[in-house]
Design a protein around this motif. Structure first.
Motif, short mmCIF file in Angstrom:
data_model
loop_
_atom_site.label_atom_id
_atom_site.label_comp_id
_atom_site.label_asym_id
_atom_site.label_seq_id
_atom_site.Cartn_x
_atom_site.Cartn_y
_atom_site.Cartn_z
N PRO A 109 0.82 -1.22 0.00
CA PRO A 109 0.00 0.00 0.00
C PRO A 109 0.85 1.27 0.00
O PRO A 109 0.50 2.23 -0.70
CB PRO A 109 -0.81 -0.12 1.29
N LEU A 110 1.95 1.27 0.75
CA LEU A 110 2.82 2.45 0.76
C LEU A 110 3.35 2.72 -0.64
O LEU A 110 3.38 3.86 -1.11
CB LEU A 110 3.99 2.24 1.70
N THR A 111 3.77 1.65 -1.31
CA THR A 111 4.31 1.79 -2.67
C THR A 111 3.26 2.36 -3.62
O THR A 111 3.56 3.21 -4.45
CB THR A 111 4.77 0.41 -3.17
N LEU A 112 2.02 1.89 -3.45
CA LEU A 112 0.97 2.34 -4.36
C LEU A 112 0.51 3.76 -4.05
O LEU A 112 0.04 4.47 -4.94
CB LEU A 112 -0.22 1.38 -4.29
N LEU A 113 0.65 4.16 -2.79
CA LEU A 113 0.24 5.51 -2.42
C LEU A 113 1.29 6.56 -2.83
O LEU A 113 0.96 7.72 -3.04
CB LEU A 113 0.02 5.57 -0.90
N ALA A 127 10.31 9.85 -13.05
CA ALA A 127 10.84 9.70 -11.71
C ALA A 127 9.82 9.02 -10.80
O ALA A 127 10.19 8.26 -9.90
CB ALA A 127 11.23 11.06 -11.14
N ILE A 128 8.53 9.28 -11.04
CA ILE A 128 7.51 8.62 -10.22
C ILE A 128 7.54 7.12 -10.45
O ILE A 128 7.44 6.32 -9.51
CB ILE A 128 6.12 9.22 -10.53
N GLY A 129 7.72 6.73 -11.71
CA GLY A 129 7.83 5.30 -12.00
C GLY A 129 8.99 4.67 -11.26
O GLY A 129 8.85 3.59 -10.65
N VAL A 130 10.14 5.37 -11.27
CA VAL A 130 11.31 4.83 -10.57
C VAL A 130 11.06 4.80 -9.06
O VAL A 130 11.47 3.86 -8.37
CB VAL A 130 12.56 5.66 -10.92
N LEU A 131 10.34 5.81 -8.56
CA LEU A 131 10.03 5.83 -7.13
C LEU A 131 9.22 4.60 -6.74
O LEU A 131 9.52 3.93 -5.74
CB LEU A 131 9.26 7.11 -6.79
N VAL A 132 8.21 4.28 -7.55
CA VAL A 132 7.38 3.11 -7.26
C VAL A 132 8.23 1.85 -7.29
O VAL A 132 8.16 0.99 -6.40
CB VAL A 132 6.21 3.02 -8.26
N LEU A 133 9.07 1.76 -8.31
CA LEU A 133 9.92 0.58 -8.44
C LEU A 133 10.87 0.47 -7.25
O LEU A 133 11.07 -0.61 -6.65
CB LEU A 133 10.72 0.69 -9.75
N SER A 134 11.48 1.61 -6.85
CA SER A 134 12.45 1.56 -5.75
C SER A 134 11.75 1.23 -4.44
O SER A 134 12.30 0.49 -3.62
CB SER A 134 13.20 2.88 -5.64
N LEU A 135 10.51 1.72 -4.26
CA LEU A 135 9.80 1.37 -3.03
C LEU A 135 9.38 -0.10 -3.05
O LEU A 135 9.40 -0.78 -2.02
CB LEU A 135 8.58 2.26 -2.85
N PHE A 177 20.16 3.88 -1.59
CA PHE A 177 19.94 3.39 -2.95
C PHE A 177 18.55 3.76 -3.45
O PHE A 177 18.38 4.09 -4.62
CB PHE A 177 20.14 1.87 -3.00
N GLY A 178 17.56 3.70 -2.55
CA GLY A 178 16.19 4.00 -2.98
C GLY A 178 16.02 5.45 -3.38
O GLY A 178 15.58 5.76 -4.49
#
Lengths: 222, 249
Positions: A109-113, A127-135, A177-178
């Motif tokens: 849920p955190l990743t999706l939020l 960058a948002i895509g990478v943020l989701v992937l890194s989370l 890294f994230g």
């Protein structure tokens, strides 16, 4: 073995879904902490975009830290954890199943939020895509390391703060890294190096942390 | 030939051994610290670039080395304690932790005092500084965990797991911080890369030896106190002659 895994996973998921409000706490916390930064710093879009990767990652990290007591403490309080420890199945396996359930109800849920909050900071779409992937890669690391800390502090005075003191220094590589992956995307240097290292950290952590967490649970139950 | 590997793993026999060793290590620590300080503060010349402020390295570098090394020693004792289930191992980890934390703190503190005249700032987010700070956090985490567990045996074992997890993480943290640092600000700060004069190096090594001896003396003295405290109900403790109290008291 697989049966045990599935059983613990189903049981933990069902227990978590029975109290949906508790699941939402971590998400609200994430949202509120991330919103405090623009209010505290000021609404300059440039500045917000620059600090967004770090702020979002730190907020997600703190939110997953807050959710850690859910992993073991209820089961410890009512004695279920002892029954799991004396069950014929390896405790490490049970810990893995609990971690999986915990990630599905907290990390995912955190990743999706996160994209929603990233929009508030004006992060570009890539960058948002990478943020989701890194989370997605990083939150299991946070949960697995956190499991060791949560197990070590079971039933102790000042449990929550103590867990934070034990676990936060160990979270630093995942944070570097994230947040670094998102920052590199914003800077245009490419995030693949950071994401690969984060994935390596994930594999390493998932190999060793459940084992250490199971040992810590046994120590706490003695 | 049978070597009594585990003879001194018993707190009762180690108590006496430690008591015999403490005065020697104390004397060596004081003597080498005096020699090292004399070399560092009197014999060594003033550095032509940094002036006299460089002399802080005679405290700073040994403290930083010791802060890192003590954590490794703690990890060794923690592993031994979990593998062999010896009581003394946990006591040694407990005895070493405050000294390691102290040295790490001294390294950071003296580093800040040195950084102000040299770099113009008390603190920069250099890779070494950051990882030393994180090492201090790891020490504090161990001390905090220890302080909140009342049962000494559980504290030993929980602390051992934490120290081992930390020790595995130390290289990961170090390299991730280095990676983070190089990406953020480039190589802005180099500790003096040039070769040191022999007399300076000698002074530093003598001070490092003093730090070793101090650590041995203090941690052995501390482990004696821990042994006495934990074994106070054992017969051999009751049989010890009482120091500092009137005869028969």
């Amino acid at each position: 073995m697989i049966g045990t895994l599935a059983w613990v996973l189903r049981r933990d998921l069902r227990l978590a879904l029975r109290r949906p409000a508790e699941l939402a706490f971590a998400l609200f916390f994430f949202l509120i902490v991330a919103s405090l930064f623009p209010i505290g710093i000021g609404p300059q879009p440039e500045l917000l975009r620059a600090i967004a990767p770090g702020v979002l990652w730190v907020a997600a990290l703190l939110a997953s830290l807050l959710a850690l007591p859910r992993l073991f403490s209820a089961d410890h309080a009512d004695g279920t954890l002892e029954q799991m420890a004396i069950a014929p199945h390896p405790l490490t396996l049970i810990v893995v199943a609990k971690l999986a359930a915990h990630w599905l109800t907290t990390g995912l849920p955190l990743t999706l939020l996160a994209p929603l909050i990233a929009l508030q900071f004006g992060l570009p779409a890539e960058a948002i895509g990478v943020l989701v992937l890194s989370l997605a890669l990083g939150t299991p690391v946070l949960g697995a390391i956190g499991a060791v800390g949560a197990a070590l502090t079971l039933g102790l005075r000042g449990g929550g703060v103590l867990t934070a003191i034990l676990v936060l220094p160990l979270y630093i590589p995942a944070l570097i890294f994230g947040a670094g992956a998102v920052e590199a995307t914003v800077a245009g240097t490419g995030a693949s190096g950071h994401l690969s290292l984060l994935a390596a950290l994930l594999v390493f952590t998932l190999t060793f942390a459940p084992w250490a967490a199971a040992a810590s649970v046994r120590i706490a139950l003695e | 030939m049978a070597i009594p590997w585990f003879k001194y793993a018993s707190p009762a026999s180690f108590y006496g051994l430690a008591g015999r060793m403490v005065p020697w290590f104390t004397a060596l620590a004081i003597a080498s610290a005096l020699v090292g300080l004399w070399i560092g503060l009197v014999a060594a010349p003033t550095d032509f670039q940094q002036g006299d402020s460089y002399r802080i390295i005679y405290i700073h570098v040994p403290a930083a080395w010791m802060g890192m090394f003590v954590y490794l020693v703690m990890a060794g004792w923690a592993a031994a304690g979990l593998v062999f289930n010896t009581r003394l191992s946990g006591m040694m980890v407990q005895a070493l932790a405050p000294t390691g934390a102290l040295f790490t703190f001294i390294a950071l503190w003296t580093g800040a005092l040195w950084g102000r005249p040299t770099w113009g700032a008390y603190w920069v987010w250099d890779a070494r500084l950051t990882s030393t700070l994180i090492l201090l956090f790891l020490y504090l985490g161990y001390l905090a965990l220890r302080a909140s567990i009342d049962d000494a045996r559980r504290a030993d074992r929980a602390g051992a797991v934490l120290v081992l997890v930390g020790a595995i993480n130390v290289p990961i943290i170090y390299f991730s911080v280095r990676w983070w640092n190089t990406l953020h600000q480039g190589a802005s700060v180099n500790l003096q890369g040039s070769s040191m004069a022999t007399v300076m190096l000698t002074g530093m090594l003598v001070m490092a030896f003093a730090a070793w001896m101090y650590t041995l003396a203090v941690s052995l003295a501390r482990v004696r106190a821990i042994i006495i405290e934990r074994e106070r109900h054992a017969a051999w403790v009751a049989a010890l002659p009482r120091e500092g109290s009137p005869a028969g008291g």
